[in-house]
Design a protein around this motif. Structure first.
Motif, short mmCIF file in Angstrom:
data_model
loop_
_atom_site.label_atom_id
_atom_site.label_comp_id
_atom_site.label_asym_id
_atom_site.label_seq_id
_atom_site.Cartn_x
_atom_site.Cartn_y
_atom_site.Cartn_z
N LEU A 59 29.94 46.12 56.79
CA LEU A 59 30.99 44.97 56.75
C LEU A 59 32.32 45.40 57.67
N ASP A 60 32.47 44.70 58.61
CA ASP A 60 34.00 45.05 59.42
C ASP A 60 35.10 44.62 58.40
N HIS A 61 36.16 45.64 58.47
CA HIS A 61 37.46 45.61 57.75
C HIS A 61 37.07 45.42 56.42
N LEU A 62 36.00 46.17 55.86
CA LEU A 62 35.80 46.09 54.35
C LEU A 62 36.76 46.31 53.29
N SER A 63 37.56 47.29 53.68
CA SER A 63 38.75 47.64 52.72
C SER A 63 39.60 46.41 52.31
N SER A 64 40.04 45.60 53.17
CA SER A 64 41.01 44.24 53.16
C SER A 64 39.98 43.33 52.68
N ARG A 65 38.70 43.26 52.68
CA ARG A 65 37.79 42.05 52.07
C ARG A 65 37.23 42.46 50.71
N GLN A 66 37.50 43.53 50.46
CA GLN A 66 36.71 43.92 49.21
C GLN A 66 36.88 43.08 47.86
N ASP A 67 37.89 42.85 47.57
CA ASP A 67 38.57 42.03 46.61
C ASP A 67 37.70 40.79 46.48
N ALA A 68 37.87 39.89 47.62
CA ALA A 68 37.31 38.75 47.83
C ALA A 68 35.90 38.72 47.84
N LEU A 69 35.37 39.93 48.41
CA LEU A 69 33.84 39.83 48.31
C LEU A 69 33.22 39.99 47.13
N ILE A 70 33.90 40.41 46.30
CA ILE A 70 33.58 40.98 44.89
C ILE A 70 33.59 39.51 44.06
N GLU A 71 34.91 38.66 44.39
CA GLU A 71 34.94 37.64 43.75
C GLU A 71 34.18 36.62 44.00
N THR A 72 33.46 36.57 45.37
CA THR A 72 32.83 35.73 45.79
C THR A 72 31.29 35.73 45.33
N PHE A 73 30.92 37.08 45.36
CA PHE A 73 29.67 37.46 44.79
C PHE A 73 29.30 37.20 43.36
N GLN A 74 30.30 37.39 42.85
CA GLN A 74 30.36 36.93 41.18
C GLN A 74 30.00 35.70 41.15
#
Length: 288
Positions: A59-74
């Motif tokens: 996933l492009d720009h993973l480090s900057s998107r990690q927190d949002a990804l975790i929150e959205t997946f949960q």
């Protein structure tokens, strides 16, 4: 940091098996713009069992998107299926501490593989209850600390080891010939890997290969497992065996046994570092 893995993440999932899980996970990643590069799954039953999944994706720009990804997946997936899950980024290099006594074969195998780049981690230090292996460890540029352990100082010694090992993601017992205290183990749940011969529960104690020789065993092997408060009863990660003959000497049995031990331990550590293991009760699911 390896630029080829800077945008790589792994998702480990455990839940009750229900229709639609694969579609929900893959659809979520698709809509995030991720590309799935590996997907492994296992269900304990054809219907209604336990379900396990390991997904690796880019996933492009993973480090900057990690927190949002975790929150959205949960919110959008994990809660719907009551998942136990975790996300790890490959670029977050795990830190590993090693405990050893006098025998060097398992330790040196880990240090050698690490030096060649085949163990994706940072080995922070080696702690021993003896001085014997200092030169061997320091030749790899890794700090070596001696903390003697005896029947009178175990609580203090383990408290010191625990303090020095703080910040590590994993501890490896590379033939550390001491029994960790229950208090120590409880502070490192499923974060300590041990290796021992596979003669247990037979041939307990000193010189198991001599005992095996005297009993005329036909198989020798090794077991790597997570350490729990129940001695040598933790979830098994990896095992292997070799067939032996009546004409093997004690030394030949020991040499072959140590060879199995070093490889079984290295595989178990590597699988942990690569997020290939899901612990379920006292069992493991290993996506190797």
């Amino acid at each position: 940091m390896n630029m080829s893995t800077v945008n790589t993440a792994r998702l480990l999932i455990t839940c009750e098996d229900r229709p639609g899980i694969v579609q929900a996970v893959s659809s979520f990643l698709y809509h995030q713009g991720a590309n799935i590069t590996a997907l492994d799954q296992y269900a304990t039953e054809a219907q209604g069992g336990r379900y396990f999944m390991r997904v690796e994706f880019e996933l492009d720009h993973l480090s900057s998107r990690q927190d949002a990804l975790i929150e959205t997946f949960q919110k959008n997936v994990a809660e719907r299926y009551n998942m136990t899950w975790r996300l790890s980024c490959v670029s977050d290099i795990k830190k590993v501490g090693i405990l050893v006594s006098k025998v060097d074969h398992a330790l040196l195998e880990l240090l050698w593989r690490h030096a060649r780049g085949s163990l994706p981690c940072e080995i922070t230090q080696v702690i021993s209850n003896h001085e014997d292996l200092r030169e061997s460890v320091e030749n790899f540029g890794i700090p070596f600390t001696v903390i003697p352990v005896n029947k009178d100082n175990k609580a203090e010694a383990y408290a010191q080891i625990d303090e020095l090992m703080q910040g590590n993601d994993l501890l490896v017992l590379a033939r550390y010939m001491q029994i960790l205290s229950e208090d120590f183990v409880l502070k490192w749940p499923m974060k300590v890997i041990n290796i021992h011969h596979s003669f247990l529960p037979a041939f307990v104690g000193a010189n198991p290969y001599k005992q095996a020789y005297e009993k005329g065993v036909k198989l020798i092997g090794a077991t790597a497992h997570y350490v729990t408060a129940d001695l040598d009863q933790g979830p098994i990660i990896e095992q292997d065996v070799e067939r032996v003959s009546h004409d093997y000497s004690v030394e030949q049995l020991r040499e072959l046994g140590e060879d199995v031990e070093r490889n079984v331990l290295a595989r178990a550590v590597k699988w942990h570092l690569e997020d290939r293991i899901i612990v379920d009760g006292n069992k493991t699911v290993v996506f190797d």
